[in-house]
Design a protein around this motif. Structure first.
Motif, mmCIF file in Angstrom:
data_model
loop_
_atom_site.group_PDB
_atom_site.id
_atom_site.type_symbol
_atom_site.label_atom_id
_atom_site.label_comp_id
_atom_site.label_asym_id
_atom_site.label_seq_id
_atom_site.Cartn_x
_atom_site.Cartn_y
_atom_site.Cartn_z
ATOM 1 N N VAL A 223 0.835 -1.198 0.000
ATOM 2 C CA VAL A 223 0.000 0.000 0.000
ATOM 3 C C VAL A 223 0.876 1.257 0.000
ATOM 4 O O VAL A 223 0.602 2.238 -0.697
ATOM 5 C CB VAL A 223 -0.954 -0.027 1.224
ATOM 6 C CG1 VAL A 223 -1.690 1.292 1.384
ATOM 7 C CG2 VAL A 223 -1.945 -1.173 1.071
ATOM 8 N N VAL A 224 1.963 1.197 0.755
ATOM 9 C CA VAL A 224 2.889 2.335 0.804
ATOM 10 C C VAL A 224 3.688 2.431 -0.504
ATOM 11 O O VAL A 224 3.858 3.514 -1.061
ATOM 12 C CB VAL A 224 3.830 2.203 2.022
ATOM 13 C CG1 VAL A 224 4.928 3.268 1.984
ATOM 14 C CG2 VAL A 224 3.023 2.307 3.307
ATOM 15 N N ASP A 225 4.111 1.286 -1.023
ATOM 16 C CA ASP A 225 4.859 1.292 -2.291
ATOM 17 C C ASP A 225 4.013 1.851 -3.433
ATOM 18 O O ASP A 225 4.536 2.467 -4.361
ATOM 19 C CB ASP A 225 5.321 -0.125 -2.661
ATOM 20 C CG ASP A 225 6.548 -0.554 -1.872
ATOM 21 O OD1 ASP A 225 7.187 0.321 -1.250
ATOM 22 O OD2 ASP A 225 6.877 -1.748 -1.881
ATOM 23 N N SER A 226 2.709 1.602 -3.371
ATOM 24 C CA SER A 226 1.820 2.123 -4.410
ATOM 25 C C SER A 226 1.475 3.590 -4.170
ATOM 26 O O SER A 226 0.696 4.169 -4.911
ATOM 27 C CB SER A 226 0.519 1.315 -4.451
ATOM 28 O OG SER A 226 0.788 -0.044 -4.622
ATOM 29 N N GLU A 227 2.034 4.144 -3.076
ATOM 30 C CA GLU A 227 1.804 5.553 -2.694
ATOM 31 C C GLU A 227 0.336 5.821 -2.372
ATOM 32 O O GLU A 227 -0.165 6.921 -2.595
ATOM 33 C CB GLU A 227 2.341 6.500 -3.784
ATOM 34 C CG GLU A 227 3.828 6.342 -3.946
ATOM 35 C CD GLU A 227 4.455 7.271 -4.982
ATOM 36 O OE1 GLU A 227 3.692 7.937 -5.711
ATOM 37 O OE2 GLU A 227 5.689 7.303 -5.051
ATOM 38 N N TRP A 228 -0.343 4.817 -1.841
ATOM 39 C CA TRP A 228 -1.718 5.011 -1.370
ATOM 40 C C TRP A 228 -1.701 5.523 0.066
ATOM 41 O O TRP A 228 -2.682 6.055 0.548
ATOM 42 C CB TRP A 228 -2.520 3.700 -1.437
ATOM 43 C CG TRP A 228 -2.658 3.134 -2.822
ATOM 44 C CD1 TRP A 228 -2.291 3.740 -4.001
ATOM 45 C CD2 TRP A 228 -3.190 1.859 -3.178
ATOM 46 N NE1 TRP A 228 -2.571 2.898 -5.047
ATOM 47 C CE2 TRP A 228 -3.131 1.750 -4.582
ATOM 48 C CE3 TRP A 228 -3.722 0.796 -2.436
ATOM 49 C CZ2 TRP A 228 -3.567 0.620 -5.268
ATOM 50 C CZ3 TRP A 228 -4.167 -0.326 -3.112
ATOM 51 C CH2 TRP A 228 -4.092 -0.412 -4.520
#
Lengths: 304, 257
Positions: A223-228
């Motif tokens: 979720v963080v890697d997808s910048e969500w």
């Protein structure tokens, strides 16, 4: 079994994970010695020989030089097994040392069963027993898989070591993560979003439940890697380690790195469509449901 | 500039895994296969580098049975120039040392300026292969990178450490880097590029031509983990599930106190 334990230093401090190595060695039994590129100012509490190279001279990260320092000690001590943490330092250095020794390496050991070492496969959905065919072997230990039962104690007998190997990479220092944001380690209730939320707009579902429970929201790595979500919301080995009274994992399958960051929570609820998701291993309650339906319904119930 | 990227095909981690009849590995039937997630980032970074320098030849290498060609075609459609399929129906029996030896044997006389690998595979996760390849070829190796810059032969990368800290590391090309999740945003192949990829070279090499070493590990047994006792599984209608969970939280936690 004679083991050589490779301790770690970061920013002038000994890392606590060093004692995982000691716990593993005592479970195996037999003699052990320790290796550290560090300094006199923060020494491990350990009864045994510590081969100490000066981190001011050799750097805290310098693989080719640390490899040579270690190989010199291995040559002298002749251990059966060289033990690292499965960490950014350990998984980087261990294969270099194993290759130079002509030894097999077993990565991310979580258990010892009848002399075989156990490692996770497919995101811990399977367990694998592995044996080295070589006389000597190198292992790395999963974070937290082996821990001391009590406080560390003992006094090291320091033996200073030197070498003059050439460095292939240049270490230009550390970069801290962006300051500010939330300290999830102090939160009493955390509701975390995983890949299962499907799209960034659905983070709002998670935030609403966190608000209804008067807690904070967190996120898994994808979720963080997808910048969500912001990095300061990330729970896991490369984010924050948390131990709230209640942890609600929504759509989080349970990668080892995530579980390592939240398994000490007092009560864990997982919401997942996959009944076999590894998060179920640590959850007190696994709700088999689509979070997009279940979480808003729970939020509404709590608000009402 | 000559670039090599190493890619592995893995089962979808959401799959329901079963043990094979020998008890030595997972049963490969009925699994969906995809590109190892870490390798998506390394393929993307290799393509970005080629685009940055404006010229070059980018080879994607993968080891496995014929089915891996499907995943290799994705890498070609993303932007790799050519593929090398090392044909090995028993790839799952190879240990990291053997896999690395195969790659190093292939790469040793090719003079690659950069080599990209994932930091680990999603199925086995040894994290060894990239580092071993670099050591076998006597190249500098930077593992677990979350930031990559190439400037006139110098690689400036950031390694991800624990607790959100990064280490800034540089080295002179040729360099091997192992890529961590989040390094970049892997592109989706476009339809025209998928069509173009069908015409790209996909050479097949038999594993026996590259494997010169013996395995150093054996797997006596693979098994399903024991379920943690005490964990309660709730299934049913959403409304009922909500009531059951609220009751449990009241009984077993102090969050409503």
């Amino acid at each position: 079994m004679k083991t050589l334990l490779v301790a770690e230093y970061r920013d002038g401090r000994l890392l606590g994970s060093t004692y995982d190595l000691v716990a593993f060695a005592s479970q195996l039994g037999g003699e052990s010695a320790m290796f550290l590129v560090g300094s006199d100012s923060d020494l491990p509490q350990y009864d045994g020989t510590l081969y100490l190279a000066d981190s001011a001279k050799y750097g805290e990260f310098n693989p080719s030089v640390h490899k040579q320092l270690l190989l010199d000690v291995i040559d002298k001590e002749q251990p059966d097994m060289v033990v690292f943490n499965h960490s950014s330092y350990g998984w980087d250095l261990a294969p270099r040392v194993a290759l130079a020794m002509g030894a097999a390496q077993i990565s991310e050991v979580v258990d010892i069963v009848d002399g075989a070492l156990v490692t996770p496969v497919c995101n811990a959905k399977l367990r694998r027993e592995i044996k080295a065919k070589t006389a000597k072997c190198v292992v790395t230990l999963q974070a937290g898989a082996f821990t001391l039962s009590g406080e560390p104690s003992g006094t090291v007998a320091v033996e200073k070591i030197e070498c003059d190997a050439k460095s292939l990479v240049v270490f230009n220092g550390y970069e801290e993560s962006e300051a500010g944001g939330v300290d999830l380690s102090k939160a009493e209730i955390i509701v975390s979003a995983g890949r299962g939320i499907g799209k960034p707009e659905n983070l709002e579902i998670i935030r609403s439940l966190a608000k209804a429970l008067k807690g904070e929201y967190g996120a898994s790595r994808p979720v963080v890697d997808s910048e969500w979500a912001e990095h300061n919301r990330q729970v896991g080995t490369t984010g924050q380690t948390v131990s709230p009274k209640l942890y609600v994992a929504c759509g989080i399958s349970g990668a080892i790195q995530h579980i390592a960051g939240m398994k000490k929570s007092e009560f864990i609820v997982a919401v997942n469509t996959d009944r076999d998701a590894p998060i179920g291993e640590v959850a007190d309650v696994l709700v088999v449901a689509d979070l997009k339906q279940f979480v808003p319904a729970l939020t509404e119930r709590l608000a009402g | 500039m000559k670039i090599l990227v190493c890619m592995k095909q893995v089962p979808d981690m959401e799959s329901k895994f079963r043990i094979n009849d020998q008890g030595s590995w997972y049963d490969e039937s009925d699994l969906a296969w995809r590109m190892n997630e870490y390798d998506e980032y390394s393929v993307e970074q290799a393509i970005l580098l080629k685009e940055q320098v404006g010229e070059g030849d980018l080879t994607v290498l993968s080891i496995g049975p014929k089915r891996i060609q499907e995943t290799m075609k994705k890498a070609l459609a993303m932007g790799c120039d050519r593929g090398v399929h090392v044909n090995d129906v028993k790839v799952h029996e190879k240990d990291p040392f053997e896999i690395a030896s195969i790659i190093a044997e292939f790469a040793k006389d090719k003079n690659f300026d950069m080599i990209f690998t994932g930091m680990q595979s999603q199925d086995r996760g040894s994290g060894q292969v990239g580092v071993l390849v670099a050591e076998m070829l006597n190249l500098p190796c930077i593992t677990t990178i979350v930031d990559f810059a190439f400037d006139n032969g110098t690689v400036n990368a950031k390694r991800e450490l624990e607790g959100g800290v990064k280490a800034k590391v540089s080295a002179q090309a040729p360099v091997l880097v192992t890529c961590q999740l989040g390094l970049n945003s892997p592109r989706y192949p476009t339809l025209p590029n998928i069509m173009k990829a069908k015409k790209k070279e996909l050479a097949v090499v038999e594993v026996g031509d590259l494997l010169t070493v013996e395995s150093r590990l054996e797997t006596p047994k693979i098994s399903l983990p024991e379920k943690k006792s005490g964990g309660l599984i709730l299934e049913g209608e959403v409304g009922d599930l909500v009531e059951q969970l609220v009751t449990l939280l009241k009984e077993r936690t102090t969050v409503f106190a």
